[in-house]
Write an enzyme that holds these catalytic residues in place. Sequence first.
Site, PDB file in Angstrom:
ATOM      1  N   HIS A 210      -8.257 -27.542  53.979  1.00 26.44           N
ATOM      2  CA  HIS A 210      -7.506 -28.469  53.137  1.00 26.44           C
ATOM      3  C   HIS A 210      -7.676 -28.171  51.649  1.00 26.44           C
ATOM      4  O   HIS A 210      -7.127 -28.859  50.792  1.00 26.44           O
ATOM      5  CB  HIS A 210      -7.963 -29.898  53.445  1.00 26.44           C
ATOM      6  CG  HIS A 210      -7.021 -30.954  53.007  1.00 26.44           C
ATOM      7  ND1 HIS A 210      -7.252 -31.767  51.929  1.00 26.44           N
ATOM      8  CD2 HIS A 210      -5.815 -31.337  53.509  1.00 26.44           C
ATOM      9  CE1 HIS A 210      -6.260 -32.612  51.779  1.00 26.44           C
ATOM     10  NE2 HIS A 210      -5.366 -32.374  52.721  1.00 26.44           N
ATOM     11  N   LYS A 212      -7.305 -26.558  47.935  1.00 28.25           N
ATOM     12  CA  LYS A 212      -6.205 -26.052  47.105  1.00 28.25           C
ATOM     13  C   LYS A 212      -6.843 -25.373  45.909  1.00 28.25           C
ATOM     14  O   LYS A 212      -7.251 -26.026  44.945  1.00 28.25           O
ATOM     15  CB  LYS A 212      -5.298 -27.202  46.642  1.00 28.25           C
ATOM     16  CG  LYS A 212      -4.721 -28.063  47.802  1.00 28.25           C
ATOM     17  CD  LYS A 212      -5.568 -29.271  48.060  1.00 28.25           C
ATOM     18  CE  LYS A 212      -4.883 -30.311  48.914  1.00 28.25           C
ATOM     19  NZ  LYS A 212      -4.409 -29.897  50.199  1.00 28.25           N
ATOM     20  N   ASP A 217      -9.189 -13.080  38.565  1.00 29.07           N
ATOM     21  CA  ASP A 217     -10.069 -12.104  37.899  1.00 29.07           C
ATOM     22  C   ASP A 217     -11.518 -12.552  37.832  1.00 29.07           C
ATOM     23  O   ASP A 217     -12.270 -12.113  36.950  1.00 29.07           O
ATOM     24  CB  ASP A 217      -9.564 -11.816  36.476  1.00 29.07           C
ATOM     25  CG  ASP A 217      -8.211 -11.131  36.460  1.00 29.07           C
ATOM     26  OD1 ASP A 217      -7.765 -10.670  37.531  1.00 29.07           O
ATOM     27  OD2 ASP A 217      -7.589 -11.068  35.387  1.00 29.07           O
ATOM     28  N   ASN A 227      -0.814 -28.693  46.785  1.00 28.90           N
ATOM     29  CA  ASN A 227      -0.618 -27.665  47.808  1.00 28.90           C
ATOM     30  C   ASN A 227       0.342 -26.591  47.306  1.00 28.90           C
ATOM     31  O   ASN A 227       1.020 -26.760  46.293  1.00 28.90           O
ATOM     32  CB  ASN A 227      -0.046 -28.301  49.079  1.00 28.90           C
ATOM     33  CG  ASN A 227      -1.068 -29.136  49.822  1.00 28.90           C
ATOM     34  OD1 ASN A 227      -2.114 -28.654  50.207  1.00 28.90           O
ATOM     35  ND2 ASN A 227      -0.752 -30.413  50.016  1.00 28.90           N
ATOM     36  N   HIS A 426      -0.592 -38.202  45.106  1.00 28.96           N
ATOM     37  CA  HIS A 426      -1.429 -37.363  45.965  1.00 28.96           C
ATOM     38  C   HIS A 426      -2.810 -37.118  45.344  1.00 28.96           C
ATOM     39  O   HIS A 426      -3.560 -36.269  45.815  1.00 28.96           O
ATOM     40  CB  HIS A 426      -0.694 -36.030  46.187  1.00 28.96           C
ATOM     41  CG  HIS A 426      -1.185 -35.213  47.319  1.00 28.96           C
ATOM     42  ND1 HIS A 426      -1.492 -33.875  47.197  1.00 28.96           N
ATOM     43  CD2 HIS A 426      -1.442 -35.530  48.615  1.00 28.96           C
ATOM     44  CE1 HIS A 426      -1.888 -33.395  48.346  1.00 28.96           C
ATOM     45  NE2 HIS A 426      -1.865 -34.383  49.239  1.00 28.96           N
ATOM     46  N   PHE A 448     -14.584 -34.977  55.717  1.00 28.90           N
ATOM     47  CA  PHE A 448     -15.945 -34.606  55.362  1.00 28.90           C
ATOM     48  C   PHE A 448     -16.753 -34.111  56.558  1.00 28.90           C
ATOM     49  O   PHE A 448     -17.855 -33.595  56.394  1.00 28.90           O
ATOM     50  CB  PHE A 448     -16.653 -35.801  54.716  1.00 28.90           C
ATOM     51  CG  PHE A 448     -15.915 -36.334  53.524  1.00 28.90           C
ATOM     52  CD1 PHE A 448     -15.959 -35.672  52.306  1.00 28.90           C
ATOM     53  CD2 PHE A 448     -15.132 -37.476  53.631  1.00 28.90           C
ATOM     54  CE1 PHE A 448     -15.248 -36.143  51.213  1.00 28.90           C
ATOM     55  CE2 PHE A 448     -14.417 -37.961  52.531  1.00 28.90           C
ATOM     56  CZ  PHE A 448     -14.481 -37.290  51.325  1.00 28.90           C
TER      57      PHE A 448
END
Length: 491
Positions: A210, A212, A217, A227, A426, A448
């Site tokens: 889940h 994101k 570099d 997302n 969100h 979790f």
Amino acid sequence: MVQYKTLENQESDAENANSTAKEPEEPQRPQAATANHHQAAQMMIVTMFLLLFLGSSFFQPRPRLHQYRGGRGHGLGRYEPCDIQLVETIPIGLNYSANSPRFLSTYEAWLQLLGNAKTSLDIASFYWTLTAADTPGETDNSSYPGEDIFSKLLANRNGGSQTPKLQISIAQSDPSSVSADSNTKILASTGAAKVVTLSFPKYFGSGVLHTKLWIVDDQHFYLGSANMDWRALTQVKEMGVLAQNCPALTEDIKKIFKAYWYLGTHQDEGIPSWNWGYDTKYNKETPMLISVNKNSSMAGYLASSPPPLSARGRTNDLDAILNIIDTAITYINIAVMDYYPLIIYEKKHQYWPVIDDALRRAAVERGIIVKLLISWWKHSNPSEDRYLKSLLDIASEKDNINIQIRRFIVNGTENQENIPFARVNHNKYMVTDRVAYIGTSNWSGDYFTDTAGIGFVISELHETESRKNLRSDLCDVFERDWNSPYAHPFE
């Protein structure tokens, strides 16, 4: 496996690319060191000699820097430079007053990362729908930013002397039947990126990747709620951080990505015992000292979930959240899409009151003001109201128990409302009087126990910190949203 019926229900069908990127060292159990008894005896003699001659000054306490609230202190260490700023997506049509706080957009942040990338780009993602192929005729012309990002990633297949080809590595979650993996299939098949897919049900029985996360570099990164979805850039309200020129913190978060990559490239093996190459020395007890934007002295660390993916030294994401709640002094402000004291994605729900209990203790025992800004949209489960009402019912002015709850609703035009999985707040963050937390997980037990996510925790070091910083910026965002016409009293 029960599907995740949320915004993230659009996991893409991903093929597992057989090609591999630069792999981390093979995780293994550390071997016990052997000692030479003769050398040990010599060292003991030398040590006793030093103790006799150095005297009591040898035992003088070492100087300490500022005490870190929420941990036991960080001892000696140098401040690591890092330019960090909040980035957010404000959905089209969501209008705040002119003097409201505004920050770099998620789209602008991703463009900056792509523009600065010289050698590598690592992305950990739940699903990919950057193009609007899944919503023909219903995009309200707002899919352009996502399609632009995708075209820039796809252009990496060309490379050339003027624009050297990046090494793009993508770790994504197992696909679902809800959406196809056309984006990552194209990137992999054209040679624009190497893609690996993680199957969490194989390891935990359920769950997803889940996270994101972008890493560029080994110097810059994005972490937040957005997302790899065109809606996350124009139609969904998102919150994250952009860290630039930040080698130490980026090196630490890269270790979490390396664990994802390892699992994606070792499909037939279980979760290993992570070796020292995945370990971290930064956690809630010993956070990293960070010079943020050259004007704020702060302490921070990266937490992860679920516990089996946390190497030695890494604070579990749940423990980070609980620690922030338990050490708040005056207030706790929380903005999340879902709030459930349950394990909700198993066939049979299980009671999971860990965070809920911590908030009740804070409000009842310490008089902390607790505010929860919880999303409401077409995919919200009305049963969530029962648990929020239970939390609100213990509020009492007489007993100095202050708990407040509001629902955040992202309204839209008829056309916008027809866009699937859009028009929702969100966000996944928390801010207290001393600490800011920005995560990638919704607040129910599943996120979790068997779902991969990352939380970024950063704290002010000085008791009298007056200048604007990342924590105060996040507090301003919460107050903007809490007092906006989009926040409705909980009923």
